[in-house]
Write a protein that holds these residues in place. Structure first.
Motif, PDB file in Angstrom:
ATOM      1  N   LYS A   1       0.782  -1.321  -0.130  1.00 46.89           N
ATOM      2  CA  LYS A   1      -0.139   0.023   0.073  1.00 46.89           C
ATOM      3  C   LYS A   1       0.541   1.215  -0.142  1.00 46.89           C
ATOM      4  O   LYS A   1       0.581   2.147  -0.748  1.00 46.89           O
ATOM      5  CB  LYS A   1      -1.084   0.015   1.281  1.00 46.89           C
ATOM      6  N   LYS A   2       2.002   1.327   0.716  1.00 47.86           N
ATOM      7  CA  LYS A   2       2.875   2.287   0.694  1.00 47.86           C
ATOM      8  C   LYS A   2       3.395   2.563  -0.518  1.00 47.86           C
ATOM      9  O   LYS A   2       3.578   3.743  -1.163  1.00 47.86           O
ATOM     10  CB  LYS A   2       4.122   2.069   1.737  1.00 47.86           C
ATOM     11  N   PHE A   3       3.843   1.576  -1.311  1.00 52.01           N
ATOM     12  CA  PHE A   3       4.469   1.616  -2.637  1.00 52.01           C
ATOM     13  C   PHE A   3       3.279   2.190  -3.693  1.00 52.01           C
ATOM     14  O   PHE A   3       3.501   2.876  -4.574  1.00 52.01           O
ATOM     15  CB  PHE A   3       4.717   0.036  -3.259  1.00 52.01           C
ATOM     16  N   GLU A   4       2.187   1.625  -3.582  1.00 62.70           N
ATOM     17  CA  GLU A   4       0.890   1.949  -4.268  1.00 62.70           C
ATOM     18  C   GLU A   4       0.805   3.499  -4.408  1.00 62.70           C
ATOM     19  O   GLU A   4       0.212   4.065  -4.923  1.00 62.70           O
ATOM     20  CB  GLU A   4      -0.314   1.037  -3.967  1.00 62.70           C
ATOM     21  N   ASN A   5       0.801   3.901  -3.091  1.00 61.33           N
ATOM     22  CA  ASN A   5       0.841   5.310  -2.699  1.00 61.33           C
ATOM     23  C   ASN A   5       1.844   6.151  -2.867  1.00 61.33           C
ATOM     24  O   ASN A   5       1.878   7.443  -2.569  1.00 61.33           O
ATOM     25  CB  ASN A   5      -0.069   5.368  -1.105  1.00 61.33           C
ATOM     26  N   GLY A   6       2.805   5.795  -3.331  1.00 66.36           N
ATOM     27  CA  GLY A   6       3.961   6.446  -3.628  1.00 66.36           C
ATOM     28  C   GLY A   6       4.808   6.709  -2.457  1.00 66.36           C
ATOM     29  O   GLY A   6       5.679   7.678  -2.501  1.00 66.36           O
ATOM     30  N   GLU A   7       4.502   6.132  -1.169  1.00 70.01           N
ATOM     31  CA  GLU A   7       5.301   6.368   0.127  1.00 70.01           C
ATOM     32  C   GLU A   7       6.547   5.881   0.127  1.00 70.01           C
ATOM     33  O   GLU A   7       7.488   5.996   0.980  1.00 70.01           O
ATOM     34  CB  GLU A   7       4.258   6.025   1.119  1.00 70.01           C
ATOM     35  N   ASP A   8       6.686   4.515  -0.536  1.00 73.31           N
ATOM     36  CA  ASP A   8       7.861   3.698  -0.302  1.00 73.31           C
ATOM     37  C   ASP A   8       8.751   3.988  -1.700  1.00 73.31           C
ATOM     38  O   ASP A   8       8.692   3.902  -2.751  1.00 73.31           O
ATOM     39  CB  ASP A   8       7.416   2.117  -0.699  1.00 73.31           C
ATOM     40  N   LYS A   9      10.009   4.924  -1.452  1.00 73.94           N
ATOM     41  CA  LYS A   9      10.820   5.182  -1.934  1.00 73.94           C
ATOM     42  C   LYS A   9      11.888   4.244  -2.518  1.00 73.94           C
ATOM     43  O   LYS A   9      12.774   4.669  -3.306  1.00 73.94           O
ATOM     44  CB  LYS A   9      11.556   6.695  -1.701  1.00 73.94           C
ATOM     45  N   GLU A  10      11.959   3.052  -1.910  1.00 75.88           N
ATOM     46  CA  GLU A  10      12.944   2.226  -2.140  1.00 75.88           C
ATOM     47  C   GLU A  10      12.672   1.469  -3.528  1.00 75.88           C
ATOM     48  O   GLU A  10      11.715   1.089  -3.842  1.00 75.88           O
ATOM     49  CB  GLU A  10      12.954   1.017  -1.138  1.00 75.88           C
TER      50      GLU A  10
END
Length: 232
Positions: free
Chosen positions: A223-232
């Motif tokens: 979900k963090k990736f989908e929301n652009g929160e995961d920068k890794e």
């Protein structure tokens, strides 16, 4: 609530549940309940069992009360369908489990020796007409593979069989991973899975709960990736 009063109340409430199910399955009952069969209800039994486990994991006693009731409903539901089909009744179900528990606990109800898992399997094999039996039970074809492996390892501990007792489980896991890194085969994958499950059983960890938490963490990461929160 005292023991006698609780049992009287339980009889009253259980009889009420039987009456409710009879009404739901009657000609003027609920269309959905009336059309259900043993086959159509299979997924609901599985779902309710998992919801019981979830309530336990969450230590939510109010939810556990509700989910245990749903499991009980499934038992009554199947028994009512069977009664209508002249297959069996709820009385047969209760008689079977009562006699089984008494028969498999001779150390309690007959004062014969002490409990041992081997004795349990011996009695179980005798019930099924088997002359030979395994001290740790059999592979249950009705269970998921992961659950089968976990139970076999747990049962082996109960009869003092521990194939890795004198070995360092972390060294075994390290060897498994190195083998896979160097183009290992299916046997290496099987050993890795066996050693992993062995580790969790040995540590008395609840594998299902850990898997549920792992799934939740993985989903949160996505979900963090989908929301652009995961920068890794």
């Amino acid at each position: 609530m005292k023991g006698d009063n609780m049992r009287d109340k339980a009889r009253e409430k259980f009889e009420q549940l039987l009456e409710i199910m009879e009404e739901l399955r009657s000609e003027h009952g609920c269309p959905w309940d009336r059309k259900q069969t043993h086959e159509s209800l299979k997924p609901y039994m599985i779902e309710e069992a998992y919801e019981v486990v979830h309530a336990i994991d969450e230590n939510n006693m109010d939810e556990l009360i509700e989910e245990l009731g749903d499991v009980m409903l499934q038992v009554v539901f199947h028994s009512q369908i069977a009664r209508e089909n002249n297959e069996f009744t709820i009385v047969d179900v209760l008689e079977r489990i009562n006699s089984k528990m008494i028969r498999r606990h001779p150390h309690v109800f007959k004062n014969e020796g002490e409990y041992s898992y081997e004795q349990w399997e011996k009695i179980k094999a005798k019930e099924k007409g088997k002359k030979q039996y395994s001290k740790i039970g059999e592979i249950n074809k009705g269970l998921p593979p992961l659950m089968n492996l976990r139970r076999l390892i747990e049962n082996s501990f109960a009869v003092d069989y521990d194939p890795y007792k004198e070995k360092n489980i972390f060294e075994l896991l390290k060897r498994d991973l190195e083998s896979l890194e160097n183009e290992g085969n299916e046997n290496n994958e099987i050993e890795l899975l066996t050693h992993l499950i062995y580790y969790f059983v040995k540590k008395e960890r609840n594998i299902d709960s850990l898997l549920s938490k792992a799934a939740k963490e993985y989903f949160e990461k996505y979900k963090k990736f989908e929301n652009g929160e995961d920068k890794e």
